[in-house]
Design a protein around this motif. Sequence first.
Motif, mmCIF file in Angstrom:
data_model
loop_
_atom_site.group_PDB
_atom_site.id
_atom_site.type_symbol
_atom_site.label_atom_id
_atom_site.label_comp_id
_atom_site.label_asym_id
_atom_site.label_seq_id
_atom_site.Cartn_x
_atom_site.Cartn_y
_atom_site.Cartn_z
ATOM 1 N N PHE A 88 0.718 -4.637 0.428
ATOM 2 C CA PHE A 88 0.337 -4.344 1.932
ATOM 3 C C PHE A 88 0.842 -5.691 2.682
ATOM 4 O O PHE A 88 1.305 -5.750 3.228
ATOM 5 N N LYS A 89 0.208 -6.833 1.931
ATOM 6 C CA LYS A 89 0.359 -8.012 2.518
ATOM 7 C C LYS A 89 1.972 -8.231 2.512
ATOM 8 O O LYS A 89 2.331 -9.054 3.410
ATOM 9 N N ARG A 90 2.686 -8.291 1.482
ATOM 10 C CA ARG A 90 4.118 -8.525 1.193
ATOM 11 C C ARG A 90 4.908 -7.575 2.288
ATOM 12 O O ARG A 90 5.810 -8.173 2.851
ATOM 13 N N ILE A 91 4.285 -6.267 2.503
ATOM 14 C CA ILE A 91 4.977 -5.525 3.539
ATOM 15 C C ILE A 91 5.216 -6.062 4.866
ATOM 16 O O ILE A 91 5.933 -6.238 5.614
ATOM 17 N N LYS A 92 3.804 -6.624 5.371
ATOM 18 C CA LYS A 92 3.536 -7.476 6.471
ATOM 19 C C LYS A 92 4.554 -8.700 6.646
ATOM 20 O O LYS A 92 5.090 -8.716 7.545
ATOM 21 N N GLU A 93 4.760 -9.266 5.552
ATOM 22 C CA GLU A 93 5.538 -10.583 5.495
ATOM 23 C C GLU A 93 7.146 -10.097 5.626
ATOM 24 O O GLU A 93 7.945 -10.830 6.304
ATOM 25 N N TYR A 94 7.538 -8.905 5.126
ATOM 26 C CA TYR A 94 8.892 -8.566 5.256
ATOM 27 C C TYR A 94 9.024 -7.969 6.414
ATOM 28 O O TYR A 94 10.056 -7.910 7.005
ATOM 29 N N GLY A 95 7.929 -7.359 7.155
ATOM 30 C CA GLY A 95 7.972 -6.812 8.678
ATOM 31 C C GLY A 95 8.772 -7.933 9.717
ATOM 32 O O GLY A 95 9.246 -7.505 10.424
ATOM 33 N N ILE A 96 8.581 -9.292 9.258
ATOM 34 C CA ILE A 96 9.048 -10.203 10.525
ATOM 35 C C ILE A 96 10.414 -10.722 10.058
ATOM 36 O O ILE A 96 10.789 -11.940 10.644
ATOM 37 N N LEU A 97 10.899 -10.522 8.976
ATOM 38 C CA LEU A 97 12.104 -10.824 8.525
ATOM 39 C C LEU A 97 13.177 -9.987 9.267
ATOM 40 O O LEU A 97 13.138 -9.080 9.882
ATOM 41 N N ASP A 98 14.371 -10.867 9.597
ATOM 42 C CA ASP A 98 15.572 -10.111 10.144
ATOM 43 C C ASP A 98 16.153 -9.106 9.184
ATOM 44 O O ASP A 98 17.407 -9.577 8.880
ATOM 45 N N VAL A 99 15.732 -7.897 9.113
ATOM 46 C CA VAL A 99 16.412 -6.797 8.506
ATOM 47 C C VAL A 99 16.330 -5.699 9.288
ATOM 48 O O VAL A 99 15.496 -5.507 10.121
ATOM 49 N N PRO A 100 17.064 -4.698 9.073
ATOM 50 C CA PRO A 100 17.279 -3.566 9.809
ATOM 51 C C PRO A 100 15.633 -2.819 9.748
ATOM 52 O O PRO A 100 14.890 -2.986 8.853
ATOM 53 N N LYS A 101 15.530 -2.152 10.853
ATOM 54 C CA LYS A 101 14.128 -1.352 10.884
ATOM 55 C C LYS A 101 14.126 -0.242 9.919
ATOM 56 O O LYS A 101 12.883 -0.041 9.649
ATOM 57 N N SER A 102 15.163 0.175 9.421
ATOM 58 C CA SER A 102 15.065 1.308 8.718
ATOM 59 C C SER A 102 14.688 0.824 7.297
ATOM 60 O O SER A 102 13.654 1.406 6.583
ATOM 61 N N LYS A 103 14.912 -0.399 6.876
ATOM 62 C CA LYS A 103 14.757 -0.897 5.505
ATOM 63 C C LYS A 103 13.041 -1.047 5.730
ATOM 64 O O LYS A 103 12.513 -1.044 4.716
ATOM 65 N N LYS A 104 12.709 -1.725 6.854
ATOM 66 C CA LYS A 104 11.231 -1.965 6.910
ATOM 67 C C LYS A 104 10.280 -0.695 6.910
ATOM 68 O O LYS A 104 9.349 -0.438 6.086
ATOM 69 N N LEU A 105 10.885 0.508 7.537
ATOM 70 C CA LEU A 105 10.107 1.869 7.457
ATOM 71 C C LEU A 105 10.153 2.506 6.211
ATOM 72 O O LEU A 105 9.336 3.192 5.587
ATOM 73 N N LEU A 106 11.167 2.196 5.440
ATOM 74 C CA LEU A 106 11.332 2.663 4.059
ATOM 75 C C LEU A 106 10.312 2.488 3.116
ATOM 76 O O LEU A 106 9.512 3.041 2.488
ATOM 77 N N LEU A 107 9.904 0.835 2.952
ATOM 78 C CA LEU A 107 8.906 0.050 2.523
ATOM 79 C C LEU A 107 7.556 0.761 2.872
ATOM 80 O O LEU A 107 6.639 0.998 2.218
ATOM 81 N N GLU A 108 7.337 1.006 4.087
ATOM 82 C CA GLU A 108 6.422 1.577 4.820
ATOM 83 C C GLU A 108 6.003 3.010 4.183
ATOM 84 O O GLU A 108 4.789 3.490 3.901
ATOM 85 N N ALA A 109 7.165 3.993 4.187
ATOM 86 C CA ALA A 109 7.178 5.452 3.676
ATOM 87 C C ALA A 109 6.634 5.396 2.234
ATOM 88 O O ALA A 109 5.544 5.875 1.802
ATOM 89 N N GLU A 110 7.006 4.259 1.280
ATOM 90 C CA GLU A 110 6.724 3.952 0.091
ATOM 91 C C GLU A 110 5.358 3.806 -0.265
ATOM 92 O O GLU A 110 4.489 4.313 -0.943
ATOM 93 N N TYR A 111 4.888 2.741 0.839
ATOM 94 C CA TYR A 111 3.508 2.546 0.590
ATOM 95 C C TYR A 111 2.563 3.829 1.027
ATOM 96 O O TYR A 111 1.665 3.853 0.289
ATOM 97 N N ALA A 112 3.005 4.389 1.992
ATOM 98 C CA ALA A 112 2.150 5.659 2.385
ATOM 99 C C ALA A 112 2.012 6.531 1.258
ATOM 100 O O ALA A 112 1.344 7.208 0.801
ATOM 101 N N TYR A 113 3.346 6.821 0.638
ATOM 102 C CA TYR A 113 3.426 7.576 -0.515
ATOM 103 C C TYR A 113 2.479 7.342 -1.667
ATOM 104 O O TYR A 113 1.650 8.186 -2.261
#
Length: 218
Positions: A30-55
Amino acid sequence: IQQEVVPTEPINLERKIRQLLSTGKFKGAFKRIKEYGILDVPKSKKLLLEAEYAYHRGRYAEAKEKALTVLTLAGESIFTLNLLSNTLVKLREFDQAMRVLDIAQSLSPLNVDRICQMADVQLEMGDTEQAESKLAEAEEIDSESPVVIQTKVNSSIMKGDTKAAKSAMAKMPKIDKVLSFMNNRAVALSKCDQVNEAVELYQRTLLSIPENLKLIKI
């Protein structure tokens, strides 16, 4: 070396997050996903990691919605389709799961694990004929694959062929996934007021367990 300790490049951080998820270290993920969220990457990549976390946290409805959004934003990818199909199976939305699996299969037709998952979904839907067809397809690719043997056991029990199920199960080092599959199926039958069928399924499962694997006392 520094990247291995505190990964900051997107691809390294993605790898680290998935490693944490696979080992059940959810707080760190969860902590690393938050760190990833502020990086300059496409929204889809951030959402995918959030989906994996939720799963991985068992929040399947959330994982489903996020995975669907990823597909809308980024298009079809095997990874996202696999995540979505697994999520739909957890939600027991088998019709939708089969549609997603069909799309994934069209993109990668020789994936034994997916073919067996399709067979298992068809078993859950009561379509033993189509399940047998998929199982035969998987056996042509790798008949000794553990996942193929497991699906063969599932299919044999569902058909009532306890002899074939016992023979195949004897090749398995662990049978917990088979027992889980049959229990889920029996519970679903019970919820549909098919109690006798559920009891019969439990009985067939017990009859299919080889003597050396009968660790549960009834």
